[in-house]
Enzyme design. Sequence first.
Site, PDB file in Angstrom:
ATOM      1  N   THR A 113       0.871  -1.170   0.000  1.00 20.36           N
ATOM      2  CA  THR A 113       0.000   0.000   0.000  1.00 20.36           C
ATOM      3  C   THR A 113       0.911   1.224   0.000  1.00 20.36           C
ATOM      4  O   THR A 113       2.081   1.141   0.364  1.00 20.36           O
ATOM      5  CB  THR A 113      -0.940   0.057   1.229  1.00 20.36           C
ATOM      6  N   SER A 114       0.343   2.337  -0.410  1.00 17.33           N
ATOM      7  CA  SER A 114       1.138   3.559  -0.549  1.00 17.33           C
ATOM      8  C   SER A 114       1.441   4.238   0.767  1.00 17.33           C
ATOM      9  O   SER A 114       2.429   4.947   0.883  1.00 17.33           O
ATOM     10  CB  SER A 114       0.414   4.551  -1.466  1.00 17.33           C
ATOM     11  N   SER A 115       0.577   4.061   1.751  1.00 13.30           N
ATOM     12  CA  SER A 115       0.799   4.772   3.012  1.00 13.30           C
ATOM     13  C   SER A 115       0.431   3.899   4.200  1.00 13.30           C
ATOM     14  O   SER A 115      -0.259   2.889   4.075  1.00 13.30           O
ATOM     15  CB  SER A 115      -0.016   6.069   3.043  1.00 13.30           C
ATOM     16  N   GLN A 163      -3.307   2.875   5.240  1.00 16.96           N
ATOM     17  CA  GLN A 163      -4.078   1.951   4.413  1.00 16.96           C
ATOM     18  C   GLN A 163      -3.941   0.525   4.950  1.00 16.96           C
ATOM     19  O   GLN A 163      -3.804  -0.425   4.204  1.00 16.96           O
ATOM     20  CB  GLN A 163      -3.615   2.023   2.955  1.00 16.96           C
TER      21      GLN A 163
END
Length: 187
Positions: free
Chosen positions: A8-10, A13
């Site tokens: 996930t990007s961050s 999440q």
Amino acid sequence: MIIGYARTSSLDQRAGLEAQVSELKALGCDEVFIEQVSSVKDRAKLEEAIKFARKGDVFVVTKLDRLARSVPHMWSIVQLLEEKGVGIRIVNMGIDTTTSTGKLMLNVLGGVAQFEREMMLERQRIGIAYAQEKGKFKGRVPTARRQSDDVMRLKGEGKSVQQIMATLKISRASVYRVIQEQTAQLA
């Protein structure tokens, strides 16, 4: 061996990451590499997973966007894995490159994605040119230049370039560029 990769990007999440990991484990992944980092940053766990893969293994992701940030990036990963004799499975697309049909589908979908990206960029260039003709498009105002007074004030207070960067959240190059431009204007 079946190798899973979840991303996930961050950090916020968490649910999305847990869902990916659960799905990969349900698919029988023997080893799952997990990271929470933007696709544009270095992804150490992706590199580790690719290095870990051996001939005959299958590399599994739940979605293509979890693996690659662009079509060229996807092809570079695919090439690395294929050179090692590793198959690729993209679950949500039903692609499995251990089969001839899966290889064909990946090539077709990759080509379509590349075509769409190029068409979008062409439409964007046309729109920008049209807006510039009408005087409505001026481009992005550089962030650091808007803060040039603050850069010079902090420099005058004796702050280091590192401190200026941290305070204003701009790059080292931007700090030096502003100082150089401001110094040139005074000369």
